[in-house]
Structures are given as C-alpha cells and as structure tokens.
Design a protein around this motif. Sequence first.
Motif, short mmCIF file in Angstrom:
data_model
loop_
_atom_site.label_atom_id
_atom_site.label_comp_id
_atom_site.label_asym_id
_atom_site.label_seq_id
_atom_site.Cartn_x
_atom_site.Cartn_y
_atom_site.Cartn_z
N LEU A 1 0.82 -1.21 0.00
CA LEU A 1 0.00 0.00 0.00
C LEU A 1 0.85 1.27 0.00
CD1 LEU A 1 -2.87 1.14 0.13
CD2 LEU A 1 -2.73 1.02 2.64
N PHE A 2 1.86 1.33 0.87
CA PHE A 2 2.72 2.51 0.95
C PHE A 2 3.52 2.66 -0.34
CE2 PHE A 2 6.55 4.85 1.80
CZ PHE A 2 6.21 5.81 2.75
N SER A 3 4.13 1.57 -0.78
CA SER A 3 4.96 1.63 -1.98
C SER A 3 4.17 2.07 -3.21
CB SER A 3 5.61 0.27 -2.25
OG SER A 3 6.58 -0.02 -1.26
N GLU A 4 2.96 1.52 -3.37
CA GLU A 4 2.15 1.85 -4.53
C GLU A 4 1.64 3.28 -4.47
OE1 GLU A 4 -0.85 -1.18 -5.10
OE2 GLU A 4 0.58 -2.69 -4.42
N SER A 5 1.38 3.79 -3.25
CA SER A 5 0.82 5.13 -3.09
C SER A 5 1.87 6.22 -3.12
CB SER A 5 0.06 5.22 -1.76
OG SER A 5 -0.97 4.26 -1.71
N ILE A 6 3.12 5.90 -2.76
CA ILE A 6 4.16 6.93 -2.66
C ILE A 6 5.39 6.57 -3.50
CG2 ILE A 6 5.73 8.13 -1.10
CD1 ILE A 6 3.60 7.87 1.08
N SER A 7 6.04 5.47 -3.16
CA SER A 7 7.32 5.14 -3.81
C SER A 7 7.17 4.91 -5.31
CB SER A 7 7.93 3.90 -3.15
OG SER A 7 8.02 4.05 -1.75
N GLN A 8 6.11 4.19 -5.71
CA GLN A 8 5.94 3.91 -7.13
C GLN A 8 5.58 5.17 -7.92
OE1 GLN A 8 6.73 1.24 -8.65
NE2 GLN A 8 6.52 -0.52 -7.32
N TRP A 9 4.83 6.09 -7.31
CA TRP A 9 4.52 7.35 -7.99
C TRP A 9 5.78 8.20 -8.15
CZ3 TRP A 9 0.75 8.55 -11.02
CH2 TRP A 9 -0.51 7.98 -10.86
N LEU A 10 6.59 8.27 -7.10
CA LEU A 10 7.85 9.00 -7.21
C LEU A 10 8.75 8.34 -8.25
CD1 LEU A 10 9.61 11.30 -6.26
CD2 LEU A 10 10.38 9.88 -4.35
N GLY A 11 8.72 7.00 -8.25
CA GLY A 11 9.47 6.27 -9.26
C GLY A 11 9.00 6.60 -10.67
N ALA A 12 7.70 6.78 -10.84
CA ALA A 12 7.16 7.12 -12.16
C ALA A 12 7.67 8.49 -12.62
CB ALA A 12 5.63 7.12 -12.11
N VAL A 13 7.82 9.42 -11.68
CA VAL A 13 8.36 10.73 -12.03
C VAL A 13 9.82 10.58 -12.48
CG1 VAL A 13 8.99 13.01 -11.13
CG2 VAL A 13 6.81 11.96 -10.47
N PHE A 14 10.59 9.78 -11.73
CA PHE A 14 11.99 9.55 -12.10
C PHE A 14 12.08 8.86 -13.47
CE2 PHE A 14 13.18 9.41 -7.35
CZ PHE A 14 13.51 10.76 -7.36
N ALA A 15 11.18 7.91 -13.70
CA ALA A 15 11.19 7.20 -14.99
C ALA A 15 10.88 8.16 -16.13
CB ALA A 15 10.17 6.06 -14.96
N LEU A 16 9.94 9.07 -15.90
CA LEU A 16 9.58 10.05 -16.93
C LEU A 16 10.78 10.94 -17.25
CD1 LEU A 16 7.33 11.43 -18.65
CD2 LEU A 16 7.02 12.98 -16.71
N VAL A 17 11.46 11.44 -16.21
CA VAL A 17 12.63 12.30 -16.41
C VAL A 17 13.72 11.53 -17.15
CG1 VAL A 17 14.47 13.56 -15.25
CG2 VAL A 17 12.13 13.74 -14.41
#
Length: 240
Positions: free
Chosen positions: A26-42
């Motif tokens: 739950l935590f990873s999908e709500s926070i870490s994975q979203w932040l990861g998506a930003v890093f992936a986009l960059v």
Amino acid sequence: MQSATTLAEPRPTVADFHRVNRGGGLFSESISQWLGAVFALVAQRLGLRPTALTIANLVLGLATSVTVVALAGRVAAGDVPAWAVGLLALVGWQVAYSLDCADGQLARVTGQGSPAGARVDVLADVAAQIALVAALAATAVAQKPSTPSWLVAVFAGTWMVNLVTSVMQAGPNAASMVTSTSLPVRLVKLVRDYGAVIFAAGLVLAFAPALILWVMVAFTIVNGGFLLASIAFSARASLR
C-alpha cells in the motif's frame, strides 16, 4: 502516398509509467511507485537507460547507509543530532527505493528490459539492503553495546526474506498465501512493505535511535515468522 507531415507518437506520462508498476504494498504503490514514475519520466526524456537508474539507486542507497554507519557512534555520544541523521536516512533510502521502482517502469514502458538488466537490478538491491541492514545494526550496537551478536546475525539473515520472496513472486511458480486485496489486509501487510519499513526506520533513527534494537527484534520476528509460514504453505501445496 504518405503525408509529408506525420504526427509524433504521444510521449508517455507519469500515469503511464505508474500503470506498469509491480506493486510492493500500500505505501509503496501510493508513494514510492509514484515518485518512481516521475523519475522514470525524467529518465525517458533524458534518454537514459533503466540500468542508469539502477546504478543511481545503488550509489544513493550505499552512500546513505555508509553515512549512518559512520555517524552511529557520534549520534550515540550526543555529538551529532539524531534528527539530522534520521532525516538523511529517511530521504536517502526513500529516494533510492523510488529509483529502484523507476528502473523497472522505464524498462517496461520503453521496451528496454533485458535479462542482464534484471540481474543488475536484483544484485544492486541485494547490495543496497546489505548496507541498510549494516546501518541499522551499527546504530543498535552504538546505542546499546550489549546488543547480542546472534541477534544482529539473525536480523540480517531474516531481513533478506522480503527480497527473496519478491524475486520468487516474479517467476512462473509465484503464489500468495493471502490473496485478499481488501484495505484491512493491505494495512496489515504494511509491516512487510519495503517502502513503509524504511520510512519507519528513518523515523526511529531521527526521533528514538535507542529503540532501533527493538525495531530489529520486531522485524526479525515478522520476517522469520513469514519465512516459516511460507515454507509450510509451499510444502503443503507440494504434497497435494
């Protein structure tokens, strides 16, 4: 006859990257994975390959943990404020983990995945988590020199259960003991959500470093119990 003007393919968005995440809790999908998506986009905009994010995760994770180890004694002596080291650990470990989430997202969306890249990812995770365990153990020993050596060893061994089971879950023979995705179940599972665990560890380092020993005890019990339950679950299934 082709038109002289062709429409460029739409660029992936943050939501596109997050959509292909592999979970984690739950935590990873709500926070870490979203932040990861930003890093992936960059990274995609900069033309970076997934392994670049993997190496960034490794370097940041190691640097954060080495700093915590180096300052553990000074924090225990009161020469360095615990909140500063704890904040560094909380931010450093979370960003490193988000980079770990990002490399897989980037590989899946851009089609850059490879067996070699997957191996580097797992090996980097192992190295980063060994360093994190060393940081927590060094803090516990600095705060309480009488910390039993056997506890440190068992804590280090059982900590890797999460990583091993995560790798196994990606294989063709993956299975889950608890398949429910209800909110109460997901809240209980936070105790094994890596993003939530390192967030909690950073908070304890910042505000109550003397309690790290009991954090080690708690996670030794949780991960050891999960290991035994997983063995029993798998053995029962294999005997059917």
